[in-house]
Scaffold this active site. Structure first.
Site, short mmCIF file in Angstrom:
data_model
loop_
_atom_site.label_atom_id
_atom_site.label_comp_id
_atom_site.label_asym_id
_atom_site.label_seq_id
_atom_site.Cartn_x
_atom_site.Cartn_y
_atom_site.Cartn_z
N ASP A 95 -70.48 19.39 -31.81
CA ASP A 95 -69.09 19.79 -31.59
C ASP A 95 -68.97 20.51 -30.25
O ASP A 95 -69.59 21.56 -30.04
CB ASP A 95 -68.65 20.71 -32.74
CG ASP A 95 -67.15 20.94 -32.76
OD1 ASP A 95 -66.52 20.86 -31.69
OD2 ASP A 95 -66.61 21.22 -33.85
N HIS B 49 -66.13 17.15 -32.66
CA HIS B 49 -65.27 18.01 -33.47
C HIS B 49 -64.67 17.30 -34.67
O HIS B 49 -64.45 17.91 -35.72
CB HIS B 49 -64.15 18.59 -32.60
CG HIS B 49 -63.38 19.69 -33.26
ND1 HIS B 49 -63.97 20.80 -33.83
CD2 HIS B 49 -62.04 19.85 -33.43
CE1 HIS B 49 -63.04 21.59 -34.33
NE2 HIS B 49 -61.86 21.04 -34.11
N SER C 68 -60.93 22.83 -38.23
CA SER C 68 -60.70 23.44 -36.93
C SER C 68 -59.98 24.77 -37.12
O SER C 68 -60.53 25.67 -37.75
CB SER C 68 -59.91 22.48 -36.04
OG SER C 68 -59.91 22.91 -34.70
#
Length: 721
Positions: free
Chosen positions: A666, A698, A591
């Site tokens: 995602d 995600h 991320s």
């Protein structure tokens, strides 16, 4: 600092075993270490499930609930699951029975009532009279928000918002709910502390709820590949600088069966958050934030008419204001409330009158109030979690209205607490770098809080080879700020040998990696890598959480830049260690950490040989409005910042081996990021590798996480070792 240094010494002393002992111990697999693994639960520290029944402590287990004596820790059986199913006249064949008691709650401090979820109902059972005294009438519908006073339940079904009152009468609050018009759910993409979309008044007679119109928001074209013909499943995703949704707040009155809306004005480019009710259920208090997120107002509304009453306080900033907590009224004085703010540089507590007068700042100092656990009504004090003793420690404190502060435990580590109904007793769950899990119950009414130990978990890894876990300090790139790191070394580490080393990085807001908890909060994958002969290094750079406003806001309008400077100071430290092989230096993160991984690879291409970037942000113009604009502004207002932080123009700099991994679906860092970087690399002639997880969002869920971490490991094994 003395205590934390002792913890550091203890961690080294206990976790460094002689080679002969290591040779007799087992080795880990990812099925042991990863949360999706088949043996993961067996290698977690032993736990206890506890809850409060007023001021009485109850252990809730799979097959029984027991009272726990606060002074002695001794247990007395309340009831078993067999008894509950007998009293509830459960029907296993009809799939209507209680499966376990771990989620049992006791909503009424003065009544022998247990609340339980059955497959097709939610019940209140009197365990003295052995009978159900109430159950919901929402057959097959999961309750969304139940109020123990009125016993009314708010829930969403088929996009519409409903309330079923305590007598089982169903009320439909909306008719225009759809994918575009969202009722009773979290808004503003879960930013600003928002976790839900319905808010009951204290008397249970009124329900405040969010209505989000996102019809004007652009669809991101997600695709479900699993049907015979792939289907289009668009996701409303407002990107930085683009049109965002509009939110309004409704109030439904059970007595009148009417709904009004708060008269907050035009909701365009505004955020409404941290909804709170007055104790008398007549007024609603709400933080209102402009789209630029630098002007925040606390406003009072009449819950009967929806009319705006007055502004209680206002906070502005040349960077951003981020309201995360609703106000909390004092249980002993309905005219006073507690407000949290970073206005003096650290998150602290302020006492306000209901008219908006700031009576005083209650807590102060270069430390952060992390959470308010509640109030001790007898002592008229607030119970908080804070890092007052040390930035890496989370300790529990009682604070008087005049600011006198008392620590409620004596062990430095990471503590989490849960208060009893009166606030006189506290469940203290904590760990230290060398103690996996400890649970105490604390009587905080005493001048010296009295602790009763309920659990001291054994080390579940005691039969395995364990790495060496270390913690230390380096200076940030500004030459002044202390930064904390964790280093994980192989169990058979020797300083005469040179080791391949991986920098694990996150680096973004609202997270930190290094804490004074078990193994210094090490991730299990780090143990797996150390077992394979790597050193893993983790540094919390400026921009991460729990170090105060200026520490967090140092990255404003230039995400990744200050963070990289600090991470490279970590690299300088690694370079000074004779046992780190700088020709075999890798980097990995997910991320924001994926963004940092690629940033480091393309800005320092001669330093990092291998990188694995998961779910990476590539260009902040493709990230969502609320988070992205808080830290970066809009692409129109901050073109230089967006250009500087974008990784597209730097794809040509890639030299080392880079694997990019993303969830194919995602909806947080949309695949456009990774795919656009691949396109830039194709045009630049550089050669990253790419892997996507179909159907995953995600973060990889379930056993896919085991596959993911094996893939990450294999990449370093292939190209770094």
């Amino acid at each position: 600092m003395t205590k934390i240094r002792f913890l550091f010494f203890s961690a080294l002393l206990i976790l460094s075993l002689p080679m002969t002992a290591q040779e007799r111990l087992g080795t880990f697999t990812l099925e042991d270490l990863n949360f999706g693994g088949t043996n993961y639960h067996n290698l977690q520290p032993k736990n206890m499930w506890l809850t409060w029944w007023g001021d009485q402590l109850v252990q809730t287990d799979v097959e029984y609930c027991s009272l726990v004596d606060i002074k002695t820790g001794k247990k007395k059986l309340l009831f078993t699951i067999e008894e509950i199913n007998q009293w509830a006249k459960s029907d296993e064949e009809a799939n209507r029975y209680v499966r376990h008691l771990m989620n049992a709650t006791f909503p009424y401090p003065d009544k022998p009532i247990v609340a339980l979820g059955i497959k097709k109902a939610f019940i209140l059972l009197d365990f003295k009279k052995h009978e159900i005294v109430w159950q919901d009438s929402i057959s097959g519908q999961t309750a969304n928000d139940w109020n123990p006073v009125s016993k009314a339940t708010a829930y969403v079904e088929g996009h519409q918002l409903f309330v079923v009152d305590g007598k089982g009468h169903k009320h439909q609050l909306s008719t225009d709910g759809s994918r575009d018009i969202v009722y009773g759910q979290s808004v503003h993409r879960n930013e600003f502390g928002i976790e839900k979309g319905t808010f009951w008044s204290p008397d249970g007679q009124r329900l405040a709820f969010y209505r989000m119109d996102q019809s004007m928001v652009t669809d991101y074209p997600q695709v479900d590949i699993f049907p015979r013909e792939a289907t289009y499943e668009p996701d409303k995703y407002p990107m930085a600088g683009m049109t965002s949704h509009k939110v309004t707040v409704g109030v439904y009155d059970l007595k009148t069966d009417k709904t009004i809306y708060l008269q907050a004005g035009d909701p365009t480019d505004r955020y409404f958050t941290n909804i709170a009710w007055s104790p008398d259920s007549k007024y609603i208090f709400m933080f209102e934030l402009n789209r630029g997120q630098n002007d925040c107002q606390l406003i009072c509304y009449d819950a009967t008419t929806g009319q705006r009453q007055y502004e209680l306080c206002r906070e502005t900033s040349d960077k951003y204001v981020e309201p995360l907590h609703p106000i909390l009224f004092l249980p002993w004085d309905n005219t006073m409330f507690i407000l949290q703010s970073q206005r003096d540089g650290y998150n602290h507590l302020y006492l306000y009158s209901i008219k908006g007068e700031c009576i005083r700042q209650i807590t102060s100092g270069p430390w952060v109030v992390m959470d308010v656990l509640g109030f001790n009504q007898k002592q008229k004090s607030i119970v908080i979690k804070a890092n007052k003793e040390h930035p890496l420690c989370h300790n529990l404190y009682s604070v008087s209205m005049t600011g006198t502060i008392k620590q409620l435990e004596t062990t430095d580590g990471t503590h989490n607490g849960e208060l009893s109904a009166s606030g006189q007793y506290l469940i203290d769950r904590f760990s230290t770098p060398t103690r996996p899990r400890v649970i105490d119950v604390v009587d905080i009414t005493k001048d010296t809080p009295r602790h009763t130990n309920l659990l001291e978990a054994d080390n579940p890894w005691q039969d395995y080879q364990q790495p060496i876990f270390e913690c230390g300090i380096i200076k940030a790139a500004d030459g002044q700020t202390d930064l904390y790191y964790r280093m994980v070394k192989p169990a058979d580490f020797t300083p005469e040998k040179k080791y391949p080393t991986v920098v694990y990085v996150y680096g973004g807001p609202h997270a930190n990696n290094v804490q004074a908890s078990w193994h210094w909060a090490s991730r299990s994958w780090e143990t797996y890598m150390a077992q394979k002969g790597y050193i893993v290094f983790i540094l919390d750079n400026r921009g991460s959480q729990y170090r105060g406003r200026d520490f967090e806001q140092a990255t404003f309008h230039q995400l990744g830049q200050v963070e990289m400077q600090d991470q490279m100071k970590g690299v300088d430290y690694l370079r000074s260690l004779p046992y780190v092989d700088m020709s075999r230096l890798g980097v990995h993160g997910w991320s924001f950490g994926g963004f940092m991984t690629i940033s480091l690879m393309v800005n320092h291409p001669d330093v990092f040989k291998v990188g694995v970037a998961g779910g990476p942000v590539i260009d902040w113009k493709w990230y969502e409005v609320m988070y992205g604009e808080r830290y970066m502004g809009t692409p129109e207002d901050n073109p230089e910042g967006y250009a500087k932080t974008s990784l597209l123009s730097k794809a040509k700099n890639l030299k080392g081996k880079l694997q990019i991994i993303t969830g194919y679906n995602d909806n947080t860092v949309v695949p456009q990021h990774s795919l656009s970087f691949l396109d830039a690399c194709i045009k630049a002639g550089t050669q990253p590798d790419f892997f996507a997880y179909p159907g995953e969002e995600h973060n990889m869920r379930g056993h896919a996480s085991v596959h993911l971490h094996e893939r990450i490991t294999d990449y370093f094994e292939t190209y770094l070792k």
